[in-house]
Enzyme design. Structure first.
Site, PDB file in Angstrom:
ATOM      1  N   ALA A   1       0.818  -1.216   0.000  1.00 21.36           N
ATOM      2  CA  ALA A   1       0.000   0.000   0.000  1.00 21.36           C
ATOM      3  C   ALA A   1       0.856   1.272   0.000  1.00 21.36           C
ATOM      4  CB  ALA A   1      -0.927   0.007   1.212  1.00 21.36           C
ATOM      5  N   CYS A   2       2.166   1.124   0.121  1.00 14.17           N
ATOM      6  CA  CYS A   2       3.087   2.263   0.210  1.00 14.17           C
ATOM      7  C   CYS A   2       3.744   2.516  -1.146  1.00 14.17           C
ATOM      8  CB  CYS A   2       4.145   1.968   1.271  1.00 14.17           C
ATOM      9  SG  CYS A   2       5.494   3.165   1.323  1.00 14.17           S
TER      10      CYS A   2
END
Length: 140
Positions: free
Chosen positions: A11-12
């Site tokens: 998600a980064c």
């Protein structure tokens, strides 16, 4: 170079860019999604020692329970902070990359270039459109 590990959060964006840079270099790292499989306290201590980081440098504040847990308070020992990371893996700053050339917290994402074998990569375009030009500089 085959023995590469990335402690990754899909998600980064920075983590995705580092993984993309590694693959752009023709490398396929072992991907540890640390939110699903958090490192042990012993593994974290080894990563910190290898990267030359303090526990506080490994803590992520943004988007984490850092403030709610009062982790800025100096009363917490390193072992207690590592326990918090174990309980809340999102507190682990990312991505951490381990290669035979070293261990590094790769923020910004192009910092991973220091851990790659000598040689220049073709330009790499990050998710935000920024182009990374590889100078060829490496750790010695």
């Amino acid at each position: 170079m085959t023995d590469i590990t990335i402690f990754h959060n899909p998600a980064c964006g920075t983590s995705r860019n580092v993984l993309g840079l590694l693959r752009h270099a023709g490398l396929e790292p072992t991907v540890v999604e640390y939110l699903k499989t958090p490192p042990t306290q012993a593994q974290l201590k080894q990563l910190l020692a290898d990267a030359g980081l303090s526990v506080r440098e490994l803590l992520r504040e943004k988007g984490t329970p850092y403030a709610e847990l009062d982790l800025a308070n100096p009363k917490w020992s390193d072992d207690e902070l590592l326990d918090f990371i174990g309980q809340h893996p999102v507190l682990l700053n990312r991505p951490l990359v381990v290669t035979p050339l070293g261990t590094k917290l790769c923020r910004p994402s192009e910092a991973v270039l220091e851990l790659l074998p000598v040689g220049r990569l073709a330009p790499f375009t990050k998710e935000d459109g920024e182009v990374v030009e590889d100078s060829g500089a490496r750790r010695t």
